[in-house]
Design an enzyme around this catalytic site. Structure first.
Site, PDB file in Angstrom:
ATOM      1  NE  ARG A 103       4.630   0.326  -7.632  1.00 55.05           N
ATOM      2  CZ  ARG A 103       3.517  -0.414  -7.598  1.00 55.05           C
ATOM      3  NH1 ARG A 103       3.205  -1.205  -8.618  1.00 55.05           N
ATOM      4  NH2 ARG A 103       2.713  -0.367  -6.568  1.00 55.05           N
ATOM      5  CG  HIS A 130       3.365  -1.369  -1.421  1.00 57.56           C
ATOM      6  ND1 HIS A 130       3.200  -0.080  -1.860  1.00 57.56           N
ATOM      7  CD2 HIS A 130       2.535  -2.136  -2.185  1.00 57.56           C
ATOM      8  CE1 HIS A 130       2.308  -0.061  -2.854  1.00 57.56           C
ATOM      9  NE2 HIS A 130       1.907  -1.293  -3.069  1.00 57.56           N
ATOM     10  CD  GLN A 133      -1.995  -2.300  -1.121  1.00 57.08           C
ATOM     11  OE1 GLN A 133      -1.821  -1.976  -2.274  1.00 57.08           O
ATOM     12  NE2 GLN A 133      -3.212  -2.545  -0.624  1.00 57.08           N
ATOM     13  CG  ASP A 221       2.101  -9.507  -2.169  1.00 62.63           C
ATOM     14  OD1 ASP A 221       1.432  -9.481  -3.227  1.00 62.63           O
ATOM     15  OD2 ASP A 221       3.110  -8.801  -1.986  1.00 62.63           O
ATOM     16  CB  CYS A 261      -1.525  -5.409  -2.018  1.00 62.60           C
ATOM     17  SG  CYS A 261      -0.313  -6.523  -2.774  1.00 62.60           S
ATOM     18  NE  ARG A 289      -2.298   1.866  -2.476  1.00 65.94           N
ATOM     19  CZ  ARG A 289      -1.453   1.442  -3.430  1.00 65.94           C
ATOM     20  NH1 ARG A 289      -1.611   0.247  -3.955  1.00 65.94           N
ATOM     21  NH2 ARG A 289      -0.429   2.190  -3.826  1.00 65.94           N
TER      22      ARG A 289
END
Ligand code: CP
Ligand code: NVA
Length: 307
Positions: A103, A130, A133, A221, A261, A289
């Site tokens: 990440r 991402h 996700q 988000d 998320c 996930r």
């Protein structure tokens, strides 16, 4: 000389058929039908240049459930944080581990890592995308909606890393996607071009109420992503009309589900009554996930076939 292996930097690295195989594998993992331990004797290095709760714990637990080990590396602890070049780090880690999850900020850093590491590299979030996700999100849609493959998705808010990966998923999997982003906060043009070249049903709009009309999935988000904290005030102003609240959910399909998320800011991008309400599936989304990342690790590091 690089040994044959696959990376997962973006969703498009899998074909549509492979994505469906990954979802099926993740569903077998979720149900308990999958009991193999293809990571036995293998190790995953996890480099986190940004914070994480879900990504860290789900990869760590997932690797263990598949028989392997996972090793958490933060910039405070590893030399990458003191300026050791990415390629040097990649070459060294590849001598110890059979996969690297990272990440980080610049997507170019993960590309460089993937070019130099002789093992699979998995994107655990960059400023650009991402992908883990969004595969978990699609898995959640499959879990909760009938005829999920055609379910229209509405993305409300920032054209950020999440939005970019949604665009890729729509282009590859064929579901309609409406994004409502304020001017100046559009998704990455290369991702929009990818969708357009694929003939995907992806539309960028300015009005969130138009985007949610008829949607069976409403998702959003945070307004300021990690690394954008100093823009918070400007973003709160720019996104003022983009909160997913009950009135907005009522414009969506009656069976619509809400996804986020996480982490979420109640009272900013989403009303507490929505994220904590009956249409929310965010806890299953977070759980997924684990399942999808186990499927990704089994395929990339454990030789599990995707056909
Ligand atoms: N959704 C997500 O990636 O969460 P974390 O930042 O907690 O990993
Ligand atoms: N867009 C958010 C996602 C966090 C999981 C960020 O990059 O901070």
């Amino acid at each position: 000389m690089t040994a044959p292996h696959r990376d997962f930097l973006n969703i498009r690295e899998f074909s549509r058929d492979e994505l469906h195989a990954l979802f099926a594998l993740a569903e077998r993992m979720r149900s308990g039908a999958y009991t193999a331990r293809p990571l036995t004797g293998k190790a995953l290095a996890m480099i986190f240049m940004k914070s994480s709760t879900r990504t860290r714990v789900s990869f760590e637990v997932g690797a263990a459930q598949l028989g392997g080990t996972a090793h958490f590396l933060s910039p405070r602890d590893v030399q990458l944080g003191r300026g050791e070049p990415v390629p040097d780090t990649a070459r060294v880690l590849a001598r110890y581990v059979q996969g690297i999850m990272i990440r980080t900020f610049a997507h170019a850093d993960i590309e460089l890592l993937a070019e130099t590491a002789d093992v699979p590299v998995i994107n655990g979030l960059t400023d650009l995308s991402h992908p883990c996700q969004i595969l978990a999100d699609v898995l959640t849609i499959r879990q909760h909606l009938s005829s999920p493959d055609q379910a229209p998705v509405a993305w409300i808010g920032d054209g950020n890393n999440m939005a970019n990966s949604w665009i890729e998923a729509a282009a590859l999997l064929g579901f309609p996607l409406r994004l409502a982003c304020p001017e100046g906060y559009d998704p990455d043009p290369a991702f929009l071009a990818f969708a357009s070249n694929a003939g995907a049903d992806v539309q960028l709009l300015r009005d969130p109420n138009e985007a949610v009309r008829g949607a069976r999935v409403v998702t959003t988000d945070v307004w300021a992503s990690m690394g954008q904290e100093e823009e918070q005030a400007a973003r709160v102003a720019a996104f003022a009309d983009f909160q997913v609240d009950d009135a907005m959910m009522q414009r969506a399909s009656a069976d619509a589900i809400f996804l986020h998320c996480l982490p979420a800011h109640r009272g900013e991008e989403v009303a507490a009554s929505v994220i904590d309400g009956p249409q929310s599936r965010v806890w299953d989304e977070a759980e997924n996930r684990l399942h999808i990342q186990k499927a990704i690790m089994a395929a990339l590091m454990g030789g599990e076939p995707l056909s």
